[in-house]
Motif scaffolding. Sequence first.
Motif, PDB file in Angstrom:
ATOM      1  N   ALA A 142       2.544   3.419  -8.157  1.00  0.00           N
ATOM      2  CA  ALA A 142       1.539   3.841  -9.147  1.00  0.00           C
ATOM      3  C   ALA A 142       1.699   5.324  -9.451  1.00  0.00           C
ATOM      4  O   ALA A 142       1.602   5.749 -10.606  1.00  0.00           O
TER       5      ALA A 142
ATOM      6  N   ASP B  34     -10.319  -5.876  -5.022  1.00  0.00           N
ATOM      7  CA  ASP B  34      -9.050  -6.123  -5.704  1.00  0.00           C
ATOM      8  C   ASP B  34      -8.754  -5.030  -6.725  1.00  0.00           C
ATOM      9  O   ASP B  34      -7.596  -4.718  -7.001  1.00  0.00           O
ATOM     10  N   SER B  35      -9.814  -4.454  -7.311  1.00  0.00           N
ATOM     11  CA  SER B  35      -9.617  -3.439  -8.351  1.00  0.00           C
ATOM     12  C   SER B  35      -9.708  -2.017  -7.800  1.00  0.00           C
ATOM     13  O   SER B  35      -9.651  -1.061  -8.561  1.00  0.00           O
ATOM     14  N   TYR B  36      -9.856  -1.866  -6.492  1.00  0.00           N
ATOM     15  CA  TYR B  36      -9.846  -0.527  -5.907  1.00  0.00           C
ATOM     16  C   TYR B  36      -8.422   0.036  -6.039  1.00  0.00           C
ATOM     17  O   TYR B  36      -7.459  -0.693  -6.234  1.00  0.00           O
ATOM     18  N   THR B  37      -8.305   1.351  -5.917  1.00  0.00           N
ATOM     19  CA  THR B  37      -6.973   1.963  -5.920  1.00  0.00           C
ATOM     20  C   THR B  37      -6.203   1.434  -4.708  1.00  0.00           C
ATOM     21  O   THR B  37      -6.822   0.935  -3.756  1.00  0.00           O
ATOM     22  N   PRO B  38      -4.860   1.546  -4.720  1.00  0.00           N
ATOM     23  CA  PRO B  38      -4.108   0.967  -3.595  1.00  0.00           C
ATOM     24  C   PRO B  38      -4.599   1.456  -2.227  1.00  0.00           C
ATOM     25  O   PRO B  38      -4.814   0.648  -1.318  1.00  0.00           O
TER      26      PRO B  38
ATOM     27  N   GLU C  75       2.528   0.027  -3.297  1.00  0.00           N
ATOM     28  CA  GLU C  75       1.853   0.065  -4.602  1.00  0.00           C
ATOM     29  C   GLU C  75       1.379   1.483  -4.929  1.00  0.00           C
ATOM     30  O   GLU C  75       1.484   1.945  -6.068  1.00  0.00           O
TER      31      GLU C  75
ATOM     32  N   LEU D  43      -8.681  -7.339 -11.670  1.00  0.00           N
ATOM     33  CA  LEU D  43      -7.370  -6.815 -12.025  1.00  0.00           C
ATOM     34  C   LEU D  43      -7.040  -5.649 -11.099  1.00  0.00           C
ATOM     35  O   LEU D  43      -7.864  -4.757 -10.894  1.00  0.00           O
ATOM     36  N   GLY D  44      -5.837  -5.665 -10.559  1.00  0.00           N
ATOM     37  CA  GLY D  44      -5.415  -4.596  -9.670  1.00  0.00           C
ATOM     38  C   GLY D  44      -5.136  -3.320 -10.452  1.00  0.00           C
ATOM     39  O   GLY D  44      -4.948  -3.354 -11.674  1.00  0.00           O
ATOM     40  N   PRO D  45      -5.108  -2.171  -9.749  1.00  0.00           N
ATOM     41  CA  PRO D  45      -4.959  -0.890 -10.438  1.00  0.00           C
ATOM     42  C   PRO D  45      -3.614  -0.727 -11.146  1.00  0.00           C
ATOM     43  O   PRO D  45      -3.507   0.091 -12.059  1.00  0.00           O
ATOM     44  N   THR D  46      -2.606  -1.475 -10.722  1.00  0.00           N
ATOM     45  CA  THR D  46      -1.296  -1.339 -11.372  1.00  0.00           C
ATOM     46  C   THR D  46      -1.003  -2.514 -12.293  1.00  0.00           C
ATOM     47  O   THR D  46       0.123  -2.677 -12.755  1.00  0.00           O
TER      48      THR D  46
ATOM     49  N   ASN E 108      -7.761   6.203 -11.148  1.00  0.00           N
ATOM     50  CA  ASN E 108      -6.503   5.480 -11.342  1.00  0.00           C
ATOM     51  C   ASN E 108      -5.571   6.335 -12.190  1.00  0.00           C
ATOM     52  O   ASN E 108      -5.847   6.592 -13.356  1.00  0.00           O
TER      53      ASN E 108
END
Lengths: 188, 597
Positions: free
Chosen positions: B591, B386-390, B587, A84-87, B335
């Motif tokens: 965010a 994929d789950s790292y910060t932008p 993104e 899951l992406g951070p946003t 995040n």
Amino acid sequence: MKRNLITAILYTVVTTVLLGVVYPFLMTGLAQLFKDKANGQLMTKNGRVIGSRILAQPFTGAAYFHPRPSAGNYGADNSTPSNLGPTNQKLIDRVETDVASLHAENPGKPVPIDLVTTSGSGLDPHITPAAAEFQTPRIAKARGISEAELRHLVAEHTEGRQFGILGEPRVNVLELNLALDEKYPVLR
Amino acid sequence: MTFNGWFQILLYFAVILLLTKPMGVFMAKVFNRERTWLDGVMRPLERLLYRLTKIDEEREMSWKEYAVSMLLFSAVSMLVLYLLQRAQQWLPLNPQKFSGVAPDLAFNTAASFTTNTNWQFYSGEQVMSYLTQMAGLAYHNFASAAVGMALAVAFIRGIARKEAKAIGNFWVDTTRAILWILVPLSIVSSIVLISQGVIQNNKPYTTVKLVEPQQVPRAGQDGKPVVGPDGKPVMDTVTEQTIANGPIASQEAIKELGTNGGGFLNANSAHPFENPTPFSNFFEMVLIFLIPAGFTYTLGRMTNSQAHGWAVFAAMAILFFAGVTTAYWAEARGNPLLTATDQRASTMQPGGNMEGKEVRFGIANSALFATITTDASCGAVNGFHDSYTPLGGMVPLANIMLGEIVFGGVGAGMYGMLIFVVLSVFIAGLMVGRTPEYLGKKIEAYDVKMAMLYVLIFPLAILVLSGISSLTSSGLAALGNSGPHGLTEILYAFTSGTGNNGSAFGGLGPNRWYNLSMGFTMLVGRFLMIIPMLAIAGNLAQKKSVPPSPGTFPVTTPLFTGLVVGVIIIMGALTFFPALSLGPILEHLLAGAGKTF
């Protein structure tokens, strides 16, 4: 061209035998020097295999420390992250739901991030000392022991950085829970 | 960011710096066919191999024959890997009785492993038999790495030789890379990894009895919970856990050493069976940079200009620190949307953005691993990008876009970097109005044309295919996240594929379009780029060497290092900044404003 084609075919066959068969079997043989580790550090209790020391398994009861959430339901033949992406709203919702239920058991304390995020493997055997501390009041109550006693047990099961430098301090959840059952069995 | 975090990062770099010279000297000896202490064991094996495969080790090749041999070997071995996957249900060492792999996935995987990409559209422990993993996938980890090293050596010979027609023998270079470098290091590394807890066996999967049986909601055909007549979800009791096995350590060693990156298990180096301890993690990271860093010293030695080797090393080191600093900073910040959690670093926790990361590695080692694996063309991961910060996730993406020349893939990083060196020398020549020279070789129109071809094929494949995917339903159907993050997933996939990296924004799922288009782009990114590279090598080899004059741009100075870094960043930025601004940068800004998707 033709000469190199013949070599290419022969070379593929010969090196496949050497690198694809001989080499891995040689390593499997040498691995027997570390028999326990080569086979996944399986733990047994009363003659039954009850898990791998280095893989998470699910715990949901109040009397046990809980591991981190798993995107793959702790399937040790199906390791998976959430990706899951951070946003992503799904991530935010999932974390907020988990935070709410954790706040119900231990109000007013900030929830350590690792306790509400899924790990990369879905099988992270560890939680941070902060996540163990957060869960301490619930388990002490369920087992009818003092928090100080429990903290002592957690401290015994907290691993520091490797060689004092590498990685992060951590607590192995399965080992800690087995020690709990050993030392402070739940009264039924 | 913590003091200890930075200490671990600097310690890592210090170890690489110390290993560069011994590794570089050894590799130069191996490829120059000088005596080494391994000759007693390897020389008889080498001779036997040449006899069995009809190789004349004294015969050298023109660049064209070198290229043809490389293509033939890659084609034959790729076909074998395809067939092995399709037929695995009839072959031995398949204790889980996995069926044959579907044709489009088998093609994707065969292309992926032959090109040193190791992009994986499958879950290893659910799809591939032990035989396929050992004799197919791990085999290509050796083969593609050795081919990459051979190509880099051929390129260096092109620079070093004067008025020569030949640039070496492809089969000899590949064989010596395997026997003297990859095999011995893999054997030692496997044992180190096993000692840390990486498993190595051929057993069927183990079933264990859970300590605490679990009540879980039963899922129906559609994946939704089944509801009973009383309106409550139906619960099942789960009492067991199935644990995967396999010959993992032997594959793990060459996976990192050969900058391949394809995990035996789906979770790759985040899985405790592939990467159980902080030390195994440190060791795996060292293996990734070991050969590529050593190559900078080999370059200096083979061209008699050690200072040039270190100048190239310095350019790589600058880009490495830029990447790891950004990634570590971004991940340690956490995040901003997870406001109800505690993400501060303390003595009790590393804090930061822990989604997709493991506790034993924390933030510093996850950011470091992500940087290293994409600086090199490795693609192994110990946390999920994929789950790292932008911005934390943009670092690995940008690293691949720059061409994986920060130490880079084994061999591939070296010749990729040398293309940028040729361009930098050319630009320096333009600035002073002289024919540029590089280590005594005049760089002329043909060389620059070929270098530009090399540099342009890469973004062309990435941007065109990303564009098509963003506009078609099959391209969009596979996305795991929406909004700008979805675009980043597509962009990352084609960048990783064309760059032969193999790491992923893993939310992007497989379908026929991506299996085929990515298989295609991996082949383009490897072979179409190698041909112009070898053409330059062949062309340089046959040139005369001119002695340096006062007008020669020195390639050993900080000015040179700065110019190379500048050229790399300008090329990358001009090509990819528009795409990055629509993905991770957008993104990040959204965010910060609290927007979710």
